[in-house]
Design a protein around this motif. Sequence first.
Motif, short mmCIF file in Angstrom:
data_model
loop_
_atom_site.label_atom_id
_atom_site.label_comp_id
_atom_site.label_asym_id
_atom_site.label_seq_id
_atom_site.Cartn_x
_atom_site.Cartn_y
_atom_site.Cartn_z
N ARG A 10 73.68 22.89 30.92
CA ARG A 10 72.63 22.06 30.28
C ARG A 10 71.25 22.41 30.83
N HIS A 11 71.17 22.56 32.15
CA HIS A 11 69.90 22.90 32.78
C HIS A 11 69.42 24.27 32.31
N ARG A 14 68.08 24.06 28.65
CA ARG A 14 66.77 23.38 28.61
C ARG A 14 65.67 24.27 29.19
N ARG A 17 64.94 27.27 26.86
CA ARG A 17 64.25 26.80 25.65
C ARG A 17 62.77 26.55 25.96
N LYS A 18 62.51 25.86 27.06
CA LYS A 18 61.13 25.55 27.42
C LYS A 18 60.35 26.80 27.80
N GLN A 24 63.09 21.18 20.84
CA GLN A 24 64.52 21.08 20.53
C GLN A 24 64.74 21.35 19.04
N SER A 39 69.88 18.06 21.57
CA SER A 39 69.60 16.97 22.51
C SER A 39 70.89 16.52 23.19
N GLU A 42 71.81 19.10 25.81
CA GLU A 42 70.93 19.08 26.98
C GLU A 42 71.11 17.83 27.84
#
Length: 94
Positions: A10-11, A14, A17-18, A24, A39, A42
């Motif tokens: 999950r980390h 995220r 993606r950032k 999202q 969502s 994540e």
Amino acid sequence: MIIRTADDLRHAVRTLRKQHGLSQTEAAQLIGHSRKWLSSLETGASQPPVDMVIDLLVLLGAPMQVALPGENGTSNRTETSIPAPALLDIDEGL
């Protein structure tokens, strides 16, 4: 980064993606899924199928390598079956 747990995954999703400057909604649409799906991934609210997560990681440009227990993670060996849990190594140099 080496992914050993669902939290690590999950980390990684995220963070990647950032790093690519994607919301999202934008990231999810690129692979044909909803913002709610991403969502949920994540935040850990759901565990989507592995193929969906791999599609997202590929989209985000994450080089991947499966390392069997006891391997150093640099082998290019291909296995037809993986008898034990594997680690997913995603390069941090993105």
